[in-house]
Scaffold this motif. Sequence first.
Motif, mmCIF file in Angstrom:
data_model
loop_
_atom_site.group_PDB
_atom_site.id
_atom_site.type_symbol
_atom_site.label_atom_id
_atom_site.label_comp_id
_atom_site.label_asym_id
_atom_site.label_seq_id
_atom_site.Cartn_x
_atom_site.Cartn_y
_atom_site.Cartn_z
ATOM 1 N N ALA A 175 0.875 -1.173 0.000
ATOM 2 C CA ALA A 175 0.000 0.000 0.000
ATOM 3 C C ALA A 175 0.912 1.222 0.000
ATOM 4 O O ALA A 175 1.516 1.552 1.028
ATOM 5 C CB ALA A 175 -0.918 0.001 1.216
ATOM 6 N N ASP A 176 1.047 1.858 -1.141
ATOM 7 C CA ASP A 176 1.965 2.979 -1.329
ATOM 8 C C ASP A 176 1.180 4.285 -1.341
ATOM 9 O O ASP A 176 0.438 4.569 -2.278
ATOM 10 C CB ASP A 176 2.725 2.798 -2.650
ATOM 11 C CG ASP A 176 3.874 3.792 -2.800
ATOM 12 O OD1 ASP A 176 3.757 4.910 -2.269
ATOM 13 O OD2 ASP A 176 4.879 3.443 -3.449
ATOM 14 N N VAL A 177 1.338 5.091 -0.286
ATOM 15 C CA VAL A 177 0.588 6.343 -0.166
ATOM 16 C C VAL A 177 0.988 7.326 -1.259
ATOM 17 O O VAL A 177 0.150 8.046 -1.808
ATOM 18 C CB VAL A 177 0.794 6.968 1.226
ATOM 19 C CG1 VAL A 177 0.050 8.295 1.344
ATOM 20 C CG2 VAL A 177 0.323 6.005 2.312
ATOM 21 N N ALA A 178 2.291 7.358 -1.594
ATOM 22 C CA ALA A 178 2.784 8.326 -2.577
ATOM 23 C C ALA A 178 2.132 8.132 -3.941
ATOM 24 O O ALA A 178 1.765 9.092 -4.618
ATOM 25 C CB ALA A 178 4.301 8.224 -2.695
ATOM 26 N N THR A 179 1.982 6.870 -4.355
ATOM 27 C CA THR A 179 1.402 6.594 -5.675
ATOM 28 C C THR A 179 -0.073 6.253 -5.597
ATOM 29 O O THR A 179 -0.724 6.063 -6.627
ATOM 30 C CB THR A 179 2.145 5.420 -6.350
ATOM 31 O OG1 THR A 179 1.973 4.233 -5.557
ATOM 32 C CG2 THR A 179 3.624 5.724 -6.505
ATOM 33 N N ARG A 180 -0.628 6.159 -4.359
ATOM 34 C CA ARG A 180 -2.023 5.761 -4.116
ATOM 35 C C ARG A 180 -2.274 4.322 -4.602
ATOM 36 O O ARG A 180 -3.401 3.940 -4.875
ATOM 37 C CB ARG A 180 -3.036 6.685 -4.787
ATOM 38 C CG ARG A 180 -2.684 8.155 -4.834
ATOM 39 C CD ARG A 180 -2.622 8.809 -3.484
ATOM 40 N NE ARG A 180 -2.583 10.255 -3.622
ATOM 41 C CZ ARG A 180 -1.596 11.023 -3.173
ATOM 42 N NH1 ARG A 180 -0.548 10.475 -2.563
ATOM 43 N NH2 ARG A 180 -1.639 12.331 -3.307
ATOM 44 N N GLN A 181 -1.211 3.511 -4.717
ATOM 45 C CA GLN A 181 -1.325 2.170 -5.278
ATOM 46 C C GLN A 181 -1.475 1.131 -4.175
ATOM 47 O O GLN A 181 -0.708 1.101 -3.214
ATOM 48 C CB GLN A 181 -0.080 1.848 -6.113
ATOM 49 C CG GLN A 181 -0.098 0.485 -6.773
ATOM 50 C CD GLN A 181 -1.156 0.377 -7.851
ATOM 51 O OE1 GLN A 181 -1.192 1.192 -8.759
ATOM 52 N NE2 GLN A 181 -2.002 -0.630 -7.754
ATOM 53 N N ILE A 182 -2.491 0.277 -4.321
ATOM 54 C CA ILE A 182 -2.725 -0.838 -3.402
ATOM 55 C C ILE A 182 -2.617 -2.125 -4.208
ATOM 56 O O ILE A 182 -3.273 -2.269 -5.249
ATOM 57 C CB ILE A 182 -4.111 -0.735 -2.742
ATOM 58 C CG1 ILE A 182 -4.177 0.524 -1.852
ATOM 59 C CG2 ILE A 182 -4.427 -1.983 -1.928
ATOM 60 C CD1 ILE A 182 -5.568 0.848 -1.347
ATOM 61 N N ASP A 183 -1.763 -3.062 -3.759
ATOM 62 C CA ASP A 183 -1.545 -4.311 -4.488
ATOM 63 C C ASP A 183 -1.955 -5.513 -3.651
ATOM 64 O O ASP A 183 -1.608 -5.611 -2.457
ATOM 65 C CB ASP A 183 -0.075 -4.464 -4.883
ATOM 66 C CG ASP A 183 0.315 -3.562 -6.046
ATOM 67 O OD1 ASP A 183 -0.449 -3.522 -7.026
ATOM 68 O OD2 ASP A 183 1.366 -2.903 -5.972
ATOM 69 N N PHE A 184 -2.690 -6.413 -4.282
ATOM 70 C CA PHE A 184 -3.072 -7.691 -3.680
ATOM 71 C C PHE A 184 -2.421 -8.832 -4.456
ATOM 72 O O PHE A 184 -2.009 -8.665 -5.608
ATOM 73 C CB PHE A 184 -4.594 -7.906 -3.755
ATOM 74 C CG PHE A 184 -5.413 -6.952 -2.941
ATOM 75 C CD1 PHE A 184 -5.189 -6.803 -1.581
ATOM 76 C CD2 PHE A 184 -6.443 -6.221 -3.527
ATOM 77 C CE1 PHE A 184 -5.976 -5.935 -0.827
ATOM 78 C CE2 PHE A 184 -7.231 -5.357 -2.789
ATOM 79 C CZ PHE A 184 -6.993 -5.213 -1.431
ATOM 80 N N ILE A 185 -2.363 -9.996 -3.815
ATOM 81 C CA ILE A 185 -2.115 -11.238 -4.540
ATOM 82 C C ILE A 185 -3.239 -12.205 -4.186
ATOM 83 O O ILE A 185 -3.825 -12.135 -3.100
ATOM 84 C CB ILE A 185 -0.744 -11.878 -4.207
ATOM 85 C CG1 ILE A 185 -0.604 -12.136 -2.698
ATOM 86 C CG2 ILE A 185 0.399 -11.022 -4.731
ATOM 87 C CD1 ILE A 185 0.650 -12.907 -2.329
ATOM 88 N N VAL A 186 -3.542 -13.082 -5.124
ATOM 89 C CA VAL A 186 -4.607 -14.064 -4.904
ATOM 90 C C VAL A 186 -4.093 -15.162 -3.992
ATOM 91 O O VAL A 186 -2.960 -15.637 -4.140
ATOM 92 C CB VAL A 186 -5.076 -14.663 -6.245
ATOM 93 C CG1 VAL A 186 -6.098 -15.777 -6.007
ATOM 94 C CG2 VAL A 186 -5.677 -13.581 -7.121
ATOM 95 N N ILE A 187 -4.912 -15.550 -3.025
ATOM 96 C CA ILE A 187 -4.578 -16.684 -2.173
ATOM 97 C C ILE A 187 -5.065 -17.937 -2.885
ATOM 98 O O ILE A 187 -6.274 -18.144 -3.044
ATOM 99 C CB ILE A 187 -5.231 -16.555 -0.787
ATOM 100 C CG1 ILE A 187 -4.677 -15.311 -0.082
ATOM 101 C CG2 ILE A 187 -4.972 -17.801 0.046
ATOM 102 C CD1 ILE A 187 -5.312 -15.035 1.249
ATOM 103 N N ASP A 188 -4.114 -18.735 -3.334
ATOM 104 C CA ASP A 188 -4.447 -19.919 -4.122
ATOM 105 C C ASP A 188 -4.805 -21.059 -3.168
ATOM 106 O O ASP A 188 -3.967 -21.538 -2.405
ATOM 107 C CB ASP A 188 -3.246 -20.311 -4.994
ATOM 108 C CG ASP A 188 -3.614 -21.334 -6.055
ATOM 109 O OD1 ASP A 188 -3.100 -21.212 -7.170
ATOM 110 O OD2 ASP A 188 -4.393 -22.262 -5.750
ATOM 111 N N ASP A 189 -6.048 -21.508 -3.200
ATOM 112 C CA ASP A 189 -6.488 -22.569 -2.287
ATOM 113 C C ASP A 189 -5.750 -23.878 -2.529
ATOM 114 O O ASP A 189 -5.573 -24.686 -1.631
ATOM 115 C CB ASP A 189 -7.999 -22.807 -2.447
ATOM 116 C CG ASP A 189 -8.799 -21.598 -2.006
ATOM 117 O OD1 ASP A 189 -8.308 -20.874 -1.135
ATOM 118 O OD2 ASP A 189 -9.895 -21.374 -2.565
#
Length: 754
Positions: free
Chosen positions: A691-705
């Motif tokens: 979660a980068d405040v400077a770029t407003r970028q939020i990144d997720f990864i998929v939880i692979d079951d």
Amino acid sequence: MTQKEKILAFMREDAYKPLLIEELVSVLDIPREEMGDFLSIMDDLEAEGCIIKTKKKKYGATERMGLIVGRFQGNERGFGFVIPDDDTIADLFVPLEEANGAMHNDRVIARYTRAIIEGKRAEGEIIRILKRANETIVGTFENSKYFGFVVADDKKISQDVFIPKDEFNGAKAGQKVIVKVTRWPEARRNPEGKIIEILGHKDDPGTDILSVIKQFNLSEEFPDDVIRQAEGVSDTVQEAEIPKRRDLRHLKIVTIDGEDAKDLDDAVSIEKLDNGNYKLGVHIADVSHYVTENSPLDKEAFKRATSVYLVDRVIPMLPKKLSNGICSLNPQIERLTLSVFMQIDSTGRVVDYEIFDSVIKTKERMTYSNVTKILEDEDPDLLERYKDLIDEFKLMKELALILRQKRIDRGSIDFDFPEAKIILNEMGKPVEIKKYEITISNKIIEEFMLVCNETVAENMFWANSPFVYRVHEDPDPEKIENFNTLLYNLGYHLKGIAKLHPKTLQQLLGKIKGKKEERIISTIMLRSLMKAKYSHENLGHFGLAAKYYCHFTSPIRRYPDLVIHRIIKESIRKGIQPDREKYLKTFVQEAAKQSSEREIAAQEAERETEDLKKAEYMKDQVGEEFEGVISSVTSFGMFVELDNTIEGLVRVSSLEDDYYIYDDKHYSLIGENKKKVYKIGDMLKVKLVRADVATRQIDFIVIDDENGTTEDDTQNFITDTTVEKNKPAKGRTKKPNKPNKIKDKAKAKKRRRK
């Protein structure tokens, strides 16, 4: 017709060909004593982009020469678009190498280099910059031993600003600063500047919002002459003014607003008539009584055009002495208003109305939550507390539902995009983010304000008076055609798109309600429509399916409302005289244009503060798991929206169980080998990795079951995306021979940032 209009009309004639200034003087028979005025007019026309002087020093009208005048909209990758002044012309794509020094929001002249072919948009190049938009830029300062640079907060400004060593003025790396541009960019050369203000370190509390305020040229302080005028306004209604107005102080009039609202500019009353009709009263603060035309208060209100609602503060259009004081319809206090009484039948049709000056005294300051608790929950304490108003609230709900149904029946479009409610602590740190709940009380006020705005707009249209309308034009047929193609791929279809009626889109929204594809179809539909704006012409409101519409109900926070209050009062009191009408016709055009532009800036600033607080809120939750829905799919990944409206990106590069191919027709990602499909509307379990405040970028990864996602996987992702970003800039420690070498270094730095 003015001399300026005559010259321009002559140059736009079919028979006209570009002429030298001497030839124009001869053809137009300009007397020697008028030469100074003539040359001044020519300079003005050239500065406005109406005419252009060629390399051979001949003058021609820009549109006759196949040129486009408009605003340059930049992109962080360097290319951009020219948004033409003439909204009948499509936007023009400008490649990076053809921008020729233009920066975001500059006013420019461009020419076509490639026409529209095979569905591709036209391309062009910037040939002249008429007016620079970014004399100052807000950004983060970075430095090396010999020079520095500022990375603009506005990502649409793609080039870093080079700062010579002797222009640092005390700035240190990591600080938010304001830089004054001293040399504009050219082809292969970055802009140069000097630091004129240090806002604070980027991580200091409050610096983030302050940076946004400065970036969008918002001002929390009012000029001294404005404050002096505001301070001179009485805190109470003058007794001499009351006999000039209809006295409504005996009526049961209430305001209904949010708990935190302090500028209460609308109040309502209701009763049931003997003939079965409803008598709805909408009473709006008479701000124009205090903000007189061409006064310091008025000029500042025109400049601001709107109040701006950031996550932690309001930047008002008017000083608080007025907005929260004498103009606010506070309870049990006499206030001057402009009232509209409407008699509405059981079908929601306005069968009679009147508009007049009034004085009121509201009985209660109601909140949305309390009115909802009364009407929906029948809260016993509130029922007892407001027992004298319960019948009125029930009538309000009854009428609001009738009006709403009438709007739906005629085709009014209601988008259901969730809004975020961001709660901050005393340090400005977000502690909770949730969906903003729309209740029956919100709908009551919405429907009452809508019917009032329509009634006023229709009245002034038939009065043939200069006016500021709120318009929403019919959509562009090409965009609707493209939208229909998307629908076809998702199993839907629009009929009658050649002459599209809003009801068709409304019915489509009804069909997709609650389905997986609802979000993407609603989003693309909204993008396919025109943007609402202010206009001196009545062009109708497509989204509301309304022939007449204006903004009348919020003069404390919107300048168009204030302008039309003046016009309405003048019209009903003494009528608008011919000379006055001529002046107003010009002024309402200026007011509409200015208000539309400032509205866009305000919306961008509000969105910017929301995005940064969402990123800040998620920053403390890296490594945590969430459940969300895929809201959008692109070639580089998919966006997942959580229940609290926060949206993050799952990059394709993070999907390691297969190679995924983007299906642009169905907005989905398909595994090449396992054929797993990720599509809009699918629920996903994800883990937050950045979660980068400077770029407003939020990144997720998929939880692979099946395979699981380990902490090592998360750490690897963070390392891959942050080490490159924080790697020392190669060559930064050497002093460049020429500033134009900075561009390649800036590009390299941007690649690392991404």
